[in-house]
Design a protein around this motif. Structure first.
Motif, mmCIF file in Angstrom:
data_model
loop_
_atom_site.group_PDB
_atom_site.id
_atom_site.type_symbol
_atom_site.label_atom_id
_atom_site.label_comp_id
_atom_site.label_asym_id
_atom_site.label_seq_id
_atom_site.Cartn_x
_atom_site.Cartn_y
_atom_site.Cartn_z
ATOM 1 N N ASP A 190 98.056 28.402 -0.310
ATOM 2 C CA ASP A 190 97.887 26.984 0.031
ATOM 3 C C ASP A 190 99.073 26.375 -0.581
ATOM 4 O OD1 ASP A 190 94.358 26.243 -0.294
ATOM 5 O OD2 ASP A 190 95.479 27.080 1.294
ATOM 6 N N ASP A 210 93.549 24.234 12.475
ATOM 7 C CA ASP A 210 93.560 25.204 11.131
ATOM 8 C C ASP A 210 92.811 26.492 11.489
ATOM 9 O OD1 ASP A 210 91.300 24.745 8.158
ATOM 10 O OD2 ASP A 210 93.094 26.022 8.531
ATOM 11 N N ARG A 211 91.515 26.426 11.550
ATOM 12 C CA ARG A 211 90.890 27.852 11.642
ATOM 13 C C ARG A 211 90.575 28.037 13.290
ATOM 14 N NH1 ARG A 211 86.700 27.829 6.775
ATOM 15 N NH2 ARG A 211 88.135 27.186 5.215
ATOM 16 N N GLU A 245 86.081 21.101 0.499
ATOM 17 C CA GLU A 245 85.796 22.194 -0.532
ATOM 18 C C GLU A 245 87.196 22.297 -1.242
ATOM 19 O OE1 GLU A 245 86.305 22.298 2.682
ATOM 20 O OE2 GLU A 245 87.875 23.910 3.161
HETATM 21 C C1 GZL Z 1 93.652 27.557 5.604
HETATM 22 C C2 GZL Z 1 92.403 26.526 5.470
HETATM 23 C C3 GZL Z 1 91.560 27.028 4.168
HETATM 24 C C4 GZL Z 1 92.661 26.753 2.884
HETATM 25 C C5 GZL Z 1 91.592 26.440 1.849
HETATM 26 O O1 GZL Z 1 94.130 26.815 6.797
HETATM 27 O O2 GZL Z 1 91.280 26.913 6.345
HETATM 28 O O3 GZL Z 1 90.424 26.348 3.785
HETATM 29 O O4 GZL Z 1 93.443 27.765 2.664
HETATM 30 C C6 GZL Z 1 90.508 25.765 2.716
HETATM 31 O O5 GZL Z 1 92.094 25.791 0.773
HETATM 32 O O6 GZL Z 1 89.472 25.646 1.943
#
Ligand code: GZL
Length: 322
Positions: A255, A120-121, A43
């Protein structure tokens, strides 16, 4: 002459034995680690950079990576995890698009004895034994850094009307960047978040959100956008109505993509809170530990900085790589 021919025959035999044994070594692959990687989508420049870095790090580490891109659909991530379980990978790497809905499939992975590394998340699971550990950004801190810049930037202003374009709903970065930003503003009555709308981390939606907002009002002092992709889209909309981003409207984004850094240098963005996608090397170190049956920290944070219009080293920022 006979003696010479005999020696040549012996040497030829020895050479062919050597050749055969070396071929045999090449044909038997070393027993390496196989990791299944469920990536949530493509994305943004951040996400594409993250994918490339993870793939390169796996190659450097000699880890066989089965990468599946879910195109921003949770059901595709769940299918990918089930395929990794069927394949009996050594480790599952998951970048979860949203925080809810993972218990069932991660219980299946746990029952199959396959450790899961979140990248990441995060996920919102009561049973934290469903994943071995997580590595990613401190999104609360990112939101706070955005708010702290705004406090400094607006010293002396009596009121600040804020528009917020958030990321994917129910995702960790969106939830925590929202909270951290408001936490930093500390209820200061000067700040009024008049509009908060989701752009789903997409450039096209960031532009669409800003176009709709500008149709409703021009009474905007600043934009807080949860990622650069949406910011780049929003800036297109701002300039399309003749307003100057970075001057008429303060722009704070998250970012640190090259495109945003370039606009910071031009004065069209005032502050970029870095969110580091280049964590592939750290991920592979954690994967190796999990494959060896070792424990890893429950949470590992990536290191990040802030870029602002006040930095003296703006022109010397090295290429971002995403
Ligand atoms: C953050 C990541 C986010 C970014 C976006 O760690 O999950 O998802 O900030 C990305 O650019 O789409």
């Amino acid at each position: 002459m006979k003696q010479l021919l005999k020696h040549i025959a012996i040497i030829a035999c020895l050479l062919s034995i050597l050749m055969l044994s070396s071929c045999a070594e090449k044909d038997t692959p070393t027993p390496g680690i196989i990791a299944g990687f469920s990536q949530l989508g493509a994305e943004s420049g951040w996400r594409v950079g993250n994918t490339k870095d993870v793939e390169a790090a796996a190659q450097n580490a000699g880890i066989q990576l089965m990468m599946r891109n879910a195109e921003q659909m949770q059901e595709n991530q769940i299918k990918a995890i089930r395929s990794f379980i069927a394949y009996q990978v050594d480790v599952i790497i998951l970048a979860p698009i949203v925080e809810q809905g993972w218990e069932t499939v991660l219980t299946e992975a746990k029952d199959a004895g396959i450790p899961v590394l979140l990248i990441d998340r995060d996920i919102d699971a009561k049973d934290t034994s469903l994943y071995a550990g997580a590595i990613g950004s401190d999104f609360l801190a990112e939101g706070r850094r955005a708010g702290e810049f705004l406090m400094k930037k607006t010293e002396g202003m009596k009121s600040v009307r804020i528009v917020e374009i958030t990321g994917t709903e129910n995702s960790t970065p969106t939830r925590e960047r929202t909270l951290g930003f408001r936490d930093a503003l500390g209820g200061d009555p000067r700040f009024d978040i008049t509009i908060s709308v989701s752009g789903d981390f997409l450039r096209s939606k960031g532009r669409e959100c800003m176009e709709n907002i500008l149709r409703e009002t021009r009474d905007i002092d600043m934009l807080y956008s949860h990622n650069d992709a949406m910011t780049l889209g929003a800036i297109e909309a701002i300039e399309a109505v003749g307003l100057a981003p970075g001057k008429d409207i303060i722009i704070i984004t998250v970012d640190g993509e090259q495109g945003a850094i370039d606009l910071l240098k031009l004065g069209k963005i005032n502050c970029i809170v870095e969110c580091n996608p280049m964590i592939g090397g750290q991920i592979m170190e954690l994967v190796k530990k999990l494959a060896a049956g070792e424990a890893i920290p429950k949470k590992t944070y990536s290191t990040e900085r802030v870029f602002t219009e006040w930095d003296e080293d703006l022109m010397s920022i090295p290429p971002r790589g995403y």
